[in-house]
Scaffold this active site. Sequence first.
Site, PDB file in Angstrom:
ATOM      1  N   PHE A 123       1.993  -7.707   3.247  1.00 17.39           N
ATOM      2  CA  PHE A 123       0.888  -6.971   2.929  1.00 17.39           C
ATOM      3  C   PHE A 123       0.607  -7.181   1.414  1.00 17.39           C
ATOM      4  O   PHE A 123       1.342  -6.864   0.558  1.00 17.39           O
ATOM      5  CB  PHE A 123       1.318  -5.689   3.084  1.00 17.39           C
ATOM      6  CG  PHE A 123       0.402  -4.597   2.961  1.00 17.39           C
ATOM      7  CD1 PHE A 123      -0.724  -4.359   3.889  1.00 17.39           C
ATOM      8  CD2 PHE A 123       0.082  -3.713   1.930  1.00 17.39           C
ATOM      9  CE1 PHE A 123      -1.856  -3.635   3.741  1.00 17.39           C
ATOM     10  CE2 PHE A 123      -0.769  -2.684   1.802  1.00 17.39           C
ATOM     11  CZ  PHE A 123      -1.655  -2.570   2.747  1.00 17.39           C
ATOM     12  N   GLU A 127      -1.621  -6.231  -7.535  1.00 12.32           N
ATOM     13  CA  GLU A 127      -2.291  -7.137  -8.327  1.00 12.32           C
ATOM     14  C   GLU A 127      -1.602  -7.185  -9.689  1.00 12.32           C
ATOM     15  O   GLU A 127      -1.041  -6.306 -10.197  1.00 12.32           O
ATOM     16  CB  GLU A 127      -3.584  -7.111  -8.452  1.00 12.32           C
ATOM     17  CG  GLU A 127      -4.471  -6.994  -7.259  1.00 12.32           C
ATOM     18  CD  GLU A 127      -5.862  -7.334  -7.126  1.00 12.32           C
ATOM     19  OE1 GLU A 127      -6.595  -7.589  -6.257  1.00 12.32           O
ATOM     20  OE2 GLU A 127      -6.583  -6.902  -8.482  1.00 12.32           O
ATOM     21  N   PRO A 128      -1.790  -8.345 -10.492  1.00 13.76           N
ATOM     22  CA  PRO A 128      -1.097  -8.403 -11.822  1.00 13.76           C
ATOM     23  C   PRO A 128      -1.846  -7.770 -12.691  1.00 13.76           C
ATOM     24  O   PRO A 128      -0.722  -7.110 -13.558  1.00 13.76           O
ATOM     25  CB  PRO A 128      -1.482  -9.818 -11.959  1.00 13.76           C
ATOM     26  CG  PRO A 128      -1.472 -10.508 -10.861  1.00 13.76           C
ATOM     27  CD  PRO A 128      -2.404  -9.772  -9.927  1.00 13.76           C
ATOM     28  N   GLY A 131      -1.538  -2.766 -11.551  1.00  9.02           N
ATOM     29  CA  GLY A 131      -0.577  -1.479 -11.639  1.00  9.02           C
ATOM     30  C   GLY A 131      -0.588  -0.767 -10.194  1.00  9.02           C
ATOM     31  O   GLY A 131      -0.934  -1.182  -9.059  1.00  9.02           O
ATOM     32  N   SER A 132      -0.629   0.524 -10.487  1.00 10.55           N
ATOM     33  CA  SER A 132      -0.375   1.537  -9.206  1.00 10.55           C
ATOM     34  C   SER A 132      -2.040   1.971  -8.895  1.00 10.55           C
ATOM     35  O   SER A 132      -2.126   2.888  -7.968  1.00 10.55           O
ATOM     36  CB  SER A 132       0.330   2.721  -9.614  1.00 10.55           C
ATOM     37  OG  SER A 132       1.621   2.415  -9.908  1.00 10.55           O
ATOM     38  N   THR A 158       6.140  -8.560  -1.114  1.00 14.84           N
ATOM     39  CA  THR A 158       7.290  -8.862  -0.228  1.00 14.84           C
ATOM     40  C   THR A 158       7.172  -9.709   1.115  1.00 14.84           C
ATOM     41  O   THR A 158       6.096  -9.544   1.755  1.00 14.84           O
ATOM     42  CB  THR A 158       7.906  -7.443   0.363  1.00 14.84           C
ATOM     43  OG1 THR A 158       8.135  -6.543  -1.002  1.00 14.84           O
ATOM     44  CG2 THR A 158       9.228  -7.547   1.114  1.00 14.84           C
ATOM     45  N   GLY A 339      35.206  -0.367 -14.645  1.00 14.42           N
ATOM     46  CA  GLY A 339      34.997  -1.884 -14.871  1.00 14.42           C
ATOM     47  C   GLY A 339      34.670  -2.462 -13.481  1.00 14.42           C
ATOM     48  O   GLY A 339      33.778  -3.408 -13.576  1.00 14.42           O
ATOM     49  N   GLU A 362       6.378   1.249  -4.359  1.00 15.63           N
ATOM     50  CA  GLU A 362       5.955   1.950  -3.256  1.00 15.63           C
ATOM     51  C   GLU A 362       5.298   3.327  -3.787  1.00 15.63           C
ATOM     52  O   GLU A 362       5.162   4.351  -3.183  1.00 15.63           O
ATOM     53  CB  GLU A 362       6.765   2.539  -2.200  1.00 15.63           C
ATOM     54  CG  GLU A 362       7.354   1.157  -1.210  1.00 15.63           C
ATOM     55  CD  GLU A 362       6.334   0.457  -0.585  1.00 15.63           C
ATOM     56  OE1 GLU A 362       5.593   0.939  -0.185  1.00 15.63           O
ATOM     57  OE2 GLU A 362       6.667  -0.762  -0.287  1.00 15.63           O
ATOM     58  N   SER A 365       7.956   6.873  -9.372  1.00 12.77           N
ATOM     59  CA  SER A 365       7.997   8.289  -9.505  1.00 12.77           C
ATOM     60  C   SER A 365       7.025   9.101 -10.240  1.00 12.77           C
ATOM     61  O   SER A 365       6.613  10.163 -10.085  1.00 12.77           O
ATOM     62  CB  SER A 365       9.540   8.703 -10.217  1.00 12.77           C
ATOM     63  OG  SER A 365      10.613   8.088  -9.484  1.00 12.77           O
TER      64      SER A 365
END
Length: 378
Positions: A123, A127-128, A131-132, A158, A339, A362, A365
């Site tokens: 999908f 884009e570079p 952003g959102s 993805t 550790g 997706e 926040s």
Amino acid sequence: MDFSFTEEQEQVRDMVARFAADEIAPIARKHDDEESFPREMFRKWGELGLLSVRYPVEDGGSGMDKISDCIVREELSYASQAFASSWSAHTHLGIWPIWKAGTPEQKAKYLPGAFDGTKISAFGLSEPRGGSNIRALSTKAEKIDGGWRISGAKTYITNSPIADFMLLAARTSPELKPHAISLFIIDLPNPAVVIHKLQKEGIRASETGLIHIDGLEVPDEALLGHQTGTYPIILDSLSENRVGVAANALGMARAARDASIAYARDREVAGKRIGQYQAIAHKIADMDAEIEAARWLVYHGAWLVDQGKLTNAMAAKVKLVASETAMRCSEQAIRIHGGAGIMRDYSVGRIHRDALVYVIGEGTSEVQRNLIARALDL
């Protein structure tokens, strides 16, 4: 009010949990280290009907509900979020718009292969420089005789390095308005579409690409639904997928908690199992309480999807709470392991790296909080 899962839903959970334990968990670290995804996994998922869980039987799907979809996501993510991410990008974002808005010919061409795992989808939205902000999308589709010419770039896509086809969002008119954004179905590979595989810190086994599109010419038949202005389909897809991604986060949180419980029962310090120390026990107790709260928010969101009542604000709440829970639980799991938590022999470091992806991917926040605040008229 009945909060119990149906017998069929419990059977789905048992089946997917067994499959994930047998087929995914043993190879999760190998593919994480190699940053590769085994294509044959899609065929295995197809044989089990897991790629078509969300779709009606009359359309070739398995005919299950959103709750079952979330169960599948949770159990796959419990074994490996990277594998679940590739599954999710294919089964929802890469298929749902075609099922929802495609022509009968488009459905017949793409859905059977997508459902049986012989074709992998992606999908192309982010884009570079965008952003959102979806409305700032700059990939352009210019109308030509018999089709469209598309140029632009996409990133963080993805499955794109292994995809056989991709849904591509492009601007079909210059206005900065929803009706100007449309979806195209692009067959891959294509010489006008150059895909660079990206290296990531999280969900490393899920292959992700940076895409350059230069003068890609496609026929009119490639336009989803043979109509422009399919921006609302994108929004609907993203809202429902936020509930699904929340189920992914729930699976990661559970895996972090269970790894912590196992380690706390086994590891001894000064002659005592570390789970007997109150500081450790309280950390795990907090994790368990947060997971329980997130679980019912996730499945309430899934129920709302099935009832046709999901709002953008509710989807944002579900995704925000579940993803932040996964991040906190996985961080605490590393602290509990000490550790050992930063050693590749233990899973908690991988879980935390994967969880960090989902407070960003997706919709960050911060974006979820904006959606919630907007619904409160703030």
